[in-house]
Structures are given as C-alpha cells and as structure tokens.
Design a protein around this motif. Structure first.
Motif: not given
Length: 142
Positions: A2-14, A38-49, A51-52
C-alpha cells in the motif's frame, strides 16, 4: 504494497466527512431536514463523499496487498473482510452503504429522505470503526 500517503489522505477524508455528518446530525432537526432541499442535498453529498473515500481506500488496499483486480467497491470491501483487515459487521455495513451511495449518486430509485435522516442519526459509527480497523491493520503490517 500500500501507498501510505494514499491511505493517509483517504483516512483524513473519511474523518472530515464523518465529522461533517456528525455536525449535521447534532444541528439539523428531522423537520428542518425534511423541509429543506438544501440540507438534503448537503447531507447526500457528505454521505456520497464519505462512502466513496471508504470504497477508494478498500480498492487501494485490496488491489495492492491482496491482488484484487475487480472493479467493484463491494468486492474490495469483501476482500478486506476475508483477509482480516476489517470485521464482518463493518464489511456488511459498508457494502450496504455502497448501495445507498449508488441510489444517492445515480438516482437508481427514489431517495427516501426519512431513511437518509435515519441513517444520519444512527448509521455514522461505521466510518469511525472502519478507519480504526484500517489504521490498526496498517500499523500491524508496516
């Protein structure tokens, strides 16, 4: 390997998206959520991000460490479970979350905002659990 930089970035995003979702959970009432696009769309996007980021991290580790050459996020999650990186509960929850993300992102059906709000209230712990299990596995296998 694994690329520890990728892991670190993804863990920070999560962590970032998990923190944002927790804030919404604590500050937005059911009534406000259900009446505000507006709240619905914001929460949807946060969940999408969130989970991705989990899915991206799973694919990175599964392909680099375990030879996973599949293209599905669900498959990568299952590899991490099979290899002992994450437990079965986290894997099952994330597989379901990926299906949830697909509904949100690709509108594979009608989005039930009551369900989104309920997930916001009760379904956030998987992000912390997943991050902790990944971090522990990385530490033990570095």
């Amino acid at each position: 390997m694994v690329d520890e930089r990728v892991v670190s970035v993804k863990l920070e995003q999560i962590e970032q998206y998990y923190s944002e979702l927790k804030t919404k959970r604590e500050t937005v009432s059911r009534q406000e959520f259900l009446s505000s696009t507006t709240e619905q769309r914001a929460v949807e996007r946060m969940f999408e991000n969130a989970i991705q980021a989990c899915a991206d991290l799973a694919q990175h580790i599964a392909s680099r460490e375990f030879g996973f050459n599949g293209t599905t996020s669900k498959g990568a999650i299952q590899v991490l479970n099979r290899e002992g990186v994450i437990d079965e509960e986290a894997a099952d929850t994330l597989v379901a979350a990926i299906g949830f993300r697909n509904v949100l992102a690709h509108e594979y059906g009608h989005v039930e905002y009551d369900e989104v709000y309920e997930t916001l209230q009760t379904g956030l712990s998987v992000y912390e659990t997943y991050s902790q299990q990944i971090a522990q596995w990385i530490q033990e296998n570095s």
